[in-house]
Scaffold this motif. Structure first.
Motif, PDB file in Angstrom:
ATOM      1  N   ALA A  46       0.849  -1.194   0.000  1.00  0.00           N
ATOM      2  CA  ALA A  46       0.000   0.000   0.000  1.00  0.00           C
ATOM      3  C   ALA A  46       0.883   1.241   0.000  1.00  0.00           C
ATOM      4  O   ALA A  46       2.050   1.184   0.391  1.00  0.00           O
TER       5      ALA A  46
ATOM      6  N   ALA B 221       4.871   0.453   1.176  1.00  0.00           N
ATOM      7  CA  ALA B 221       4.948   1.440   0.093  1.00  0.00           C
ATOM      8  C   ALA B 221       6.252   1.298  -0.673  1.00  0.00           C
ATOM      9  O   ALA B 221       6.285   1.404  -1.910  1.00  0.00           O
TER      10      ALA B 221
ATOM     11  N   SER C 140      -6.060  -2.801  -2.859  1.00  0.00           N
ATOM     12  CA  SER C 140      -5.592  -2.088  -1.670  1.00  0.00           C
ATOM     13  C   SER C 140      -6.412  -2.351  -0.416  1.00  0.00           C
ATOM     14  O   SER C 140      -7.648  -2.360  -0.455  1.00  0.00           O
TER      15      SER C 140
ATOM     16  N   ASP D 275      -4.990   5.295  -0.390  1.00  0.00           N
ATOM     17  CA  ASP D 275      -4.023   4.933  -1.424  1.00  0.00           C
ATOM     18  C   ASP D 275      -4.313   5.656  -2.733  1.00  0.00           C
ATOM     19  O   ASP D 275      -3.387   6.085  -3.433  1.00  0.00           O
TER      20      ASP D 275
ATOM     21  N   ASN E 170      -1.593   8.063  -4.597  1.00  0.00           N
ATOM     22  CA  ASN E 170      -1.047   7.487  -5.829  1.00  0.00           C
ATOM     23  C   ASN E 170      -0.620   8.583  -6.805  1.00  0.00           C
ATOM     24  O   ASN E 170      -1.434   9.390  -7.235  1.00  0.00           O
TER      25      ASN E 170
END
Length: 406
Positions: free
Chosen positions: A9, A17, A40, A46, A50
């Protein structure tokens, strides 16, 4: 190539990440046409975080994943005439069914004593197996497999995935004991995470960088996971970390960067969130003026940049350790699993791992003092080993491409 990803995530655990973004960076560098679907756990946050135009976020929050996605994937397998209808009704199943490969980036899976997580470990890969999409378990810690339920789950599902990448010698030994023939040795993909000038600028904008002038900075990354286990044993973990930092700032005269390497700025929930813990620690320190605590959710790259400015690091979060090692910073690890030691082993530095079950204030003082004394020697050892570790991590990109193109 179309790549689905689960188990990582952007928000929360910045190690997750780092694994996600490393995969996107490395696969995109080989083929700019590669597209990604992130299934996710935190779809809303998220999607907000993004920044990759070739990545789409879909909802695989735990309840939806466990109930809807797995049920829909089973129906997809059993009722071929309804497959297109199911794919439209449940877009996550549609994404899996049309993907060339699913990357399972769970950091630690199928481990004895983690029963509730075992359910998630199974639910993460079962839909792909049901719809016929090959699964690659990216480099992660796994095993041991001695408990009956965990061993049954592992022996049932792991032979059915296309490839498994172990993250160190201990994990590899556990997996070899299952008799698997889909096993590859590797290293954590997060070792390849690239920190750009933009990432550095964002980190510099978030904190007062004059704190690092003159050096003598020790980074400390505590863990809410470790806190939970410590308090279950009747220990005061917050006080323990406070004594640790007070020793660094008082007895040793160091400055300390206090790092929340898992952070969710929009909640006080402690799952994948070290911010509440770090706030409690910071509030009770003897010399807070000698401590820099970025009380916000920073990106994995920004955190890696700041960690790289430290002279020595103390890590209880796994990927805080990965970032410090990747930046060539001598690191003392206070952990709870074989997953820490097996990574340090790749650098010949396993001696700098301390199990929390053996932790005492006296042991910490002895080990951190010795690490500071041997800083240059350890730094040289890190620099010599890092290219081989990164190359080992990158080999799983070949594995992913081979599976996706088969």
């Amino acid at each position: 190539m179309k790549v689905a990803v689960i188990g990582s995530a952007f928000s929360g655990n910045k190690g997750a990440a780092a694994m996600l973004e490393s995969g996107v960076q490395q696969l995109s560098a080989r083929d700019a046409q590669t597209r990604f679907i992130l299934l996710s756990m935190y779809p809303r946050s998220d999607a907000e975080q993004n920044e990759y135009p070739n990545l789409r976020v879909l909802d695989a929050s735990p309840l939806r994943l466990g109930v809807l996605l797995n049920s829909a994937a089973l129906l997809h397998r059993l009722l071929p005439p309804l497959r297109k209808t199911i794919e439209r009704a449940v877009p996550e199943v549609g994404a899996l069914a049309t993907a060339d490969v699913l990357l399972d980036q769970g950091g630690i899976t199928f481990v004895d004593g983690r029963g509730k997580f075992l359910i998630y470990n199974v639910a993460s890969i079962l839909p792909a197996l049901l719809v016929g999409t090959p699964v690659v378990k990216c480099a992660q810690a796994m095993g041991p497999f001695t408990s009956p339920l965990n061993r049954f789950a592992a022996k049932t599902l792991l032979p059915r995935v296309a490839a498994i990448v172990s993250r160190g010698a201990v994990t590899h030994e556990h997996l070899t004991g299952l008799g698997l023939d889909n096993l590859h040795e590797g290293a954590d993909l997060a070792f390849t995470l690239e920190v750009t000038d933009r990432d550095a600028a964002l980190a510099q904008a978030a904190v007062d960088m004059t704190f690092f002038e003159g050096g003598d900075v020790v980074g400390v990354s505590p863990s809410a996971v470790l806190r939970k286990s410590a308090e279950a044993a009747g220990e005061d973990y917050v006080a323990e970390v406070q004594r640790m930092i007070d020793h660094l700032t008082g007895t040793l005269g160091k400055k300390v960067l206090l790092v929340a390497h898992s952070a969710r700025s929009t909640t006080d929930k402690t799952h994948n969130n070290d911010l509440p813990l770090c706030r409690e620690v910071f509030a009770g320190l003897s010399s807070p003026d000698r401590v820099l605590f970025p009380d916000e959710e920073l990106s994995s790259q920004a955190l890696r940049y700041l960690i790289g400015r430290c002279d020595v690091f103390v890590a209880s979060r796994f990927h805080a350790m990965v970032s410090s090692l990747a930046m060539g910073v001598p690191t003392l690890v206070i952990g709870w699993s074989h997953k820490y030691r097996e990574v340090l082993d790749m650098f010949g530095l396993a001696e700098w791992a301390v199990g929390h079950d053996a932790y005492t204030d006296e042991l910490f003082a002895e080990r951190i003092g010795l690490l500071i004394d041997q800083e240059e020697q350890v730094r040289s050892q890190l620099e010599a080993s890092l290219p081989q570790v990164k190359a080992k991590a990158l080999r799983q990109i070949d594995v992913i491409e081979d599976v996706a193109n088969a």
